[in-house]
Design an enzyme around this catalytic site. Sequence first.
Site, short mmCIF file in Angstrom:
data_model
loop_
_atom_site.label_atom_id
_atom_site.label_comp_id
_atom_site.label_asym_id
_atom_site.label_seq_id
_atom_site.Cartn_x
_atom_site.Cartn_y
_atom_site.Cartn_z
CD GLU A 1 -9.63 -7.90 -1.50
OE1 GLU A 1 -8.59 -7.16 -1.93
OE2 GLU A 1 -10.25 -7.38 -0.52
CG HIS B 1 -2.02 -1.01 1.00
ND1 HIS B 1 -2.02 -2.36 1.26
CD2 HIS B 1 -3.36 -0.86 0.32
CE1 HIS B 1 -3.16 -3.20 0.74
NE2 HIS B 1 -3.77 -2.09 0.03
CB CYS C 1 -10.77 -1.81 -8.27
SG CYS C 1 -11.03 -2.93 -6.63
CG ASP D 1 -5.01 -8.14 -0.84
OD1 ASP D 1 -4.02 -8.59 -0.40
OD2 ASP D 1 -5.58 -7.22 -0.49
#
Length: 579
Positions: free
Chosen positions: A439, A195, A510, A463
């Site tokens: 995910e 992240h 996404c 993920d």
Amino acid sequence: MSFVLHGLAVSQGIAIGYAHLVSHATFEVAQYQVKERDIEAELIRFDDALAAVHAELGVLKVEAGASPGAPAELSAFVDLHAMILTDPLLAEVPRQLIRERRCNAEWALVQQLEQITAQFDEIEDAYLRERKHDIVQVVERVLKVLLGHGHKIGRRGRDEDIIIVAHDLSPADTIQFKQLKIGGFVTDLGGATSHTAIVARSLAIPAVVGLHHARPLIRDEDLLIVDGTRGVLIVDPDHRVLQEYRLRKSELEIERNKLKRLRTSRSITLDGETIQLCANIEVPQDIEKVKEVDAAGIGLFRTEFLFMNRDELPGEDEQFEAYRSVVKALPGKPVTIRSLDLGADKTARALRGVARIEPNPALGMRAIRYCLAEPHIFLAQLRAILRASHYGQVRLLVPMLAHAHEIEQTLAMVSLAKEQLRDAKVKFDDSLEIGGMIEIPAAALALGPFLKHLDFLSIGTNDLIQYTLAIDRTDEAVAYLYDELHPAVLRLVALTIAGGRRAGLPVALCGEMAGDPGLTRLLLGMGLRQLSMHPAQLLEVKQKVMKSDCALLRGRVARLLRQEDPVRQREQLIKINAV
Ligand code: PEP
Ligand code: MG
């Protein structure tokens, strides 16, 4: 002396600027040399900070004693912190460092903290090991006082040229750069879809991670070139290299400016397919960038960033205001708000000790698992999202679902939140759409409950790849195994698209793959029509969309998906992109 380091390219572009060394992950602390004659003053500054924190703790103890509702442990806790503060390890050793190394007080303190925490990590006894957090908290207090005297980034009058150099940066550290003007950053640790890297991309600042030894080798104020496209860091470049990079940087800027012309163009393929290009955001301030590229809406609002870098959790009203501000800024456009996805590399100080979130359990208590375990926090967020839905086209997206019972429990919580709002006569959109992130491989392989209960799906490839290939997305040591084109990953994506199509459920993507123009045609050929990415990537992807023909891509991509040989598969992808 000039030298070059190689790492992982995580955020494109070139930054040229001066090194700003950041010490402990959570502390933005500069290192600078103190003049011989100023050492005594620096020691006094350090002692004054300790004294100020001592006084602060004294006040806390009095307040705890006077407040009937205060937990009994609070007073003992304050005593423990006061004891830590006076321990020679914290009160004396940094003084020696200031004297011997002529360094600033913050730096000395953080160096010593790193020594102490490393020793604590070795302790077998879990209770004693946990005391490390108390020491960190005490040091945080002292640093706050020291930094209050004007040593923070952003006050040095040369903000554009700052390149952060850190051993590691947490997503919580990185999100703070949104308020500062940072030219770029480099870290020793970190993976390409951590992240931290994602936030760098959202900031559109060049970044290189996984450099291993950058921080010990670089000094504060060294001149640096960060090549975020090639994953290269050049320290102290010579004149010729500097000129060349300045030229390349201005060329990139020209290209970026040219792309701006596509802002008002329709995102439509050569054969007339409309591709919905939405934006991923972390905080409401990102909306400006979303408007600049005229995204079709928000495909992913990572709400957990609202919970970071603060001592108290955001309440329902504060969350509602944040969500509503995004919805109102994009009238008539969908805003997909994801429920809290804390855990793994995304931690929140306010939850320390409250929740069972460990620093990095990628397989542990994160996202929906955490929300279902802490219903009061989940319900407050659901009510805030529902309230915001009254002002526009809000959709709720739920991360990390894998089990049918998780979906059922989530829906029950949404019903409960609605009931509470109805009782309180608060308006919301009763038909708010609820989607699930795909995910976890199990979710893609067993889509049944998703298709039965939900309104849309969004594939989280970051993920999905991590869990399919069993590699920690934050660990640079296994970054070479992170492969979005692995046949297993592509098959899971294809399964999800096919499942959604059969059930008539829209499927978006996404994860970071959506923003990579080199993968746009692959995704279109696989049948995706909705992609969500950082605003900074959107126009380049749109350019690719406008030059693609979905009908043509379908057959070519089907052939690529059947290809098991990775070298041939990549060759096929190059051909698909070249047409
Ligand atoms: C993903 O996993 O692909 C995703 C979009 O969510 P995050 O990166 O926040 O985990
Ligand atoms: Mg995810």
